[in-house]
Design a protein around this motif. Structure first.
Motif, mmCIF file in Angstrom:
data_model
loop_
_atom_site.group_PDB
_atom_site.id
_atom_site.type_symbol
_atom_site.label_atom_id
_atom_site.label_comp_id
_atom_site.label_asym_id
_atom_site.label_seq_id
_atom_site.Cartn_x
_atom_site.Cartn_y
_atom_site.Cartn_z
ATOM 1 N N MET A 190 0.793 -1.227 0.000
ATOM 2 C CA MET A 190 0.000 0.000 0.000
ATOM 3 C C MET A 190 0.829 1.283 0.000
ATOM 4 O O MET A 190 0.292 2.373 0.192
ATOM 5 N N TYR A 191 2.135 1.174 -0.230
ATOM 6 C CA TYR A 191 2.971 2.364 -0.320
ATOM 7 C C TYR A 191 4.187 2.072 -1.185
ATOM 8 O O TYR A 191 4.572 0.909 -1.363
ATOM 9 N N PRO A 192 4.804 3.112 -1.763
ATOM 10 C CA PRO A 192 5.978 2.905 -2.619
ATOM 11 C C PRO A 192 7.144 2.321 -1.821
ATOM 12 O O PRO A 192 7.331 2.629 -0.644
ATOM 13 N N LEU A 193 7.934 1.494 -2.472
ATOM 14 C CA LEU A 193 9.065 0.836 -1.815
ATOM 15 C C LEU A 193 10.116 1.858 -1.373
ATOM 16 O O LEU A 193 10.700 1.732 -0.290
ATOM 17 N N ASP A 194 10.349 2.890 -2.195
ATOM 18 C CA ASP A 194 11.342 3.908 -1.842
ATOM 19 C C ASP A 194 10.942 4.658 -0.575
ATOM 20 O O ASP A 194 11.792 5.010 0.252
ATOM 21 N N LEU A 195 9.653 4.924 -0.419
ATOM 22 C CA LEU A 195 9.176 5.624 0.768
ATOM 23 C C LEU A 195 9.421 4.787 2.020
ATOM 24 O O LEU A 195 9.829 5.308 3.065
ATOM 25 N N MET A 196 9.197 3.492 1.906
ATOM 26 C CA MET A 196 9.407 2.611 3.046
ATOM 27 C C MET A 196 10.886 2.574 3.444
ATOM 28 O O MET A 196 11.227 2.557 4.629
ATOM 29 N N ARG A 197 11.770 2.586 2.433
ATOM 30 C CA ARG A 197 13.209 2.613 2.727
ATOM 31 C C ARG A 197 13.577 3.893 3.484
ATOM 32 O O ARG A 197 14.353 3.868 4.442
ATOM 33 N N GLU A 198 13.011 5.021 3.037
ATOM 34 C CA GLU A 198 13.316 6.303 3.684
ATOM 35 C C GLU A 198 12.866 6.316 5.141
ATOM 36 O O GLU A 198 13.567 6.821 6.016
ATOM 37 N N LYS A 199 11.698 5.752 5.390
ATOM 38 C CA LYS A 199 11.162 5.744 6.746
ATOM 39 C C LYS A 199 11.948 4.827 7.673
ATOM 40 O O LYS A 199 11.944 5.019 8.899
ATOM 41 N N LEU A 200 12.598 3.829 7.099
ATOM 42 C CA LEU A 200 13.335 2.861 7.913
ATOM 43 C C LEU A 200 14.782 3.285 8.157
ATOM 44 O O LEU A 200 15.529 2.583 8.839
ATOM 45 N N ILE A 201 15.168 4.418 7.563
ATOM 46 C CA ILE A 201 16.524 4.934 7.767
ATOM 47 C C ILE A 201 16.448 6.197 8.621
ATOM 48 O O ILE A 201 15.743 7.144 8.283
ATOM 49 N N SER A 202 17.159 6.210 9.719
ATOM 50 C CA SER A 202 17.203 7.368 10.610
ATOM 51 C C SER A 202 18.641 7.872 10.684
ATOM 52 O O SER A 202 19.505 7.223 11.287
ATOM 53 N N VAL A 203 18.885 9.013 10.047
ATOM 54 C CA VAL A 203 20.234 9.587 10.044
ATOM 55 C C VAL A 203 20.610 10.078 11.441
ATOM 56 O O VAL A 203 21.751 9.920 11.893
ATOM 57 N N GLU A 204 19.629 10.673 12.141
ATOM 58 C CA GLU A 204 19.907 11.220 13.468
ATOM 59 C C GLU A 204 20.303 10.126 14.455
ATOM 60 O O GLU A 204 21.234 10.281 15.239
ATOM 61 N N LYS A 205 19.573 9.001 14.420
ATOM 62 C CA LYS A 205 19.859 7.910 15.351
ATOM 63 C C LYS A 205 20.928 6.956 14.818
ATOM 64 O O LYS A 205 21.413 6.092 15.554
ATOM 65 N N GLY A 206 21.269 7.119 13.537
ATOM 66 C CA GLY A 206 22.284 6.254 12.962
ATOM 67 C C GLY A 206 21.820 4.820 12.759
ATOM 68 O O GLY A 206 22.626 3.880 12.794
ATOM 69 N N THR A 207 20.520 4.631 12.572
ATOM 70 C CA THR A 207 19.969 3.283 12.372
ATOM 71 C C THR A 207 19.491 3.123 10.935
ATOM 72 O O THR A 207 19.030 4.079 10.309
ATOM 73 N N ASP A 208 19.595 1.915 10.444
ATOM 74 C CA ASP A 208 19.182 1.611 9.074
ATOM 75 C C ASP A 208 18.521 0.240 9.051
ATOM 76 O O ASP A 208 19.183 -0.791 9.168
ATOM 77 N N TYR A 209 17.201 0.256 8.954
ATOM 78 C CA TYR A 209 16.438 -0.995 8.905
ATOM 79 C C TYR A 209 15.861 -1.243 7.509
ATOM 80 O O TYR A 209 14.912 -2.011 7.349
ATOM 81 N N SER A 210 16.441 -0.587 6.517
ATOM 82 C CA SER A 210 15.934 -0.750 5.154
ATOM 83 C C SER A 210 16.126 -2.176 4.639
ATOM 84 O O SER A 210 15.480 -2.577 3.663
ATOM 85 N N TRP A 211 17.010 -2.940 5.297
ATOM 86 C CA TRP A 211 17.226 -4.327 4.878
ATOM 87 C C TRP A 211 15.948 -5.152 5.033
ATOM 88 O O TRP A 211 15.804 -6.215 4.404
ATOM 89 N N VAL A 212 15.022 -4.662 5.866
ATOM 90 C CA VAL A 212 13.766 -5.396 6.068
ATOM 91 C C VAL A 212 13.016 -5.549 4.744
ATOM 92 O O VAL A 212 12.429 -6.600 4.469
ATOM 93 N N VAL A 213 13.044 -4.504 3.911
ATOM 94 C CA VAL A 213 12.365 -4.580 2.617
ATOM 95 C C VAL A 213 13.317 -5.020 1.509
ATOM 96 O O VAL A 213 12.894 -5.655 0.539
ATOM 97 N N ASP A 214 14.598 -4.696 1.652
ATOM 98 C CA ASP A 214 15.559 -5.072 0.619
ATOM 99 C C ASP A 214 15.686 -6.588 0.487
ATOM 100 O O ASP A 214 15.959 -7.100 -0.602
#
Length: 290
Positions: A211-235
């Motif tokens: 129900m949402y674009p894949l790129d948007l989900m990647r952006e939401k799963l990456i937090s530059v401030e906290k230094g976390t990257d959970y984009s692998w969940v969709v990748d």
């Protein structure tokens, strides 16, 4: 020799990976019968009958449009939000139906499996084939809305990759069949997995960019401030790549990666043969544990 007069010889399988297509072909009439049974009896003695094939994706797409696009404000670019959601839901539904329907093959058919012999793999195969009819009806309603939006001024058009759409559907069916055979083999010993599948499939839908674009989900799963990257969940979610690529074919919107397509192809083939391996091994002993 009198043995040469026998029509069939039942013997143990030596190769667990053997699809035994020759025997499946000999039982093709039974396969067709099971397909007809799945289609006819599913909505037998119902008021709306096959219309349920249309109601479910339409209502789901409407709810997604209201919640995720109108309330949450998720953008779908130049594509109408309803059509965007309908494309994802239609593709997702085929995989979901193949997975959930084949995940309890042994449990549902223990009575007939214990009485008569036929290639057991025919049963999950018939489910995947019969689901093509449901998918065909749903893709037809998608085409109707596609034409409507095109005529009302939206600049939407499929691209040349649409020629590969049948391969995408085959991949969805093979993945659902492979995972379904694995779960079905485990259900023979652990009945509560049936409840876990129903719950897990619902969660998987939200991780598969339906129900949402894949790129948007990647952006939401990456937090530059906290230094976390959970984009692998969709990748590393092959379903997400298939749905995104399917929308790209149909709507010419979104992005796809060569890595995602290659990874999905390898995963699909691997999970199919793994499921076949476990299914062939389980079918010899399941009657003692079911």
């Amino acid at each position: 020799m009198e043995r040469d007069k026998w029509l069939f010889e039942i013997s143990p399988k030596n190769n667990l990976f053997d699809l035994n297509l020759k025997e499946v072909w000999q039982y093709r009439d039974l396969l067709i019968l099971f397909v007809k049974r799945d289609v006819v009896t599913l909505y037998k003695q119902t008021i709306l009958g096959p219309l349920w094939y249309l109601i479910q994706p339409l209502f789901t797409s409407v709810i997604f449009t209201l919640v995720f696009n109108n309330i949450a404000g998720i953008s779908t670019g130049d594509v109408p939000p309803f059509l965007f959601n309908l494309a994802g839901v239609t593709i997702w539904n085929y995989f979901k139906e193949c997975l959930t329907a084949t995940s309890d093959t042994f449990k549902k058919n223990e009575a007939i499996f214990g009485k008569v012999y036929f290639p057991r793999v025919i049963m999950p195969m018939s489910i995947v084939i019969s689901n093509l009819l449901k998918f065909g009806i749903q893709i037809f309603i998608f085409i109707c809305f596609y034409i409507y939006y095109a005529l009302t001024g939206y600049e939407i058009m499929p691209n040349m990759y649409l020629l590969f759409f049948p391969l995408l559907i085959i991949a969805m069916g093979m993945m659902g069949l492979g995972l379904g055979m694995i779960i079905s083999s485990m259900v023979t010993k652990y009945r509560d997995l049936t409840f876990l599948v129903a719950f897990g499939v619902q969660l998987l839908m939200y991780l598969s960019a339906v129900m949402y674009p894949l790129d948007l989900m990647r952006e939401k799963l990456i937090s530059v401030e906290k230094g976390t990257d959970y984009s692998w969940v969709v990748d590393f979610n092959p379903i997400a790549h298939l749905i995104e690529f399917g929308r790209y074919m149909l709507l010419n919107d979104g992005n796809y990666s060569v890595f995602g397509i290659m990874y999905t192809a390898i995963f699909t083939i691997a999970i199919f043969f793994l499921g076949l391996l476990i299914f062939n091994k389980t079918e010899k002993t399941f009657i003692d544990t079911i």
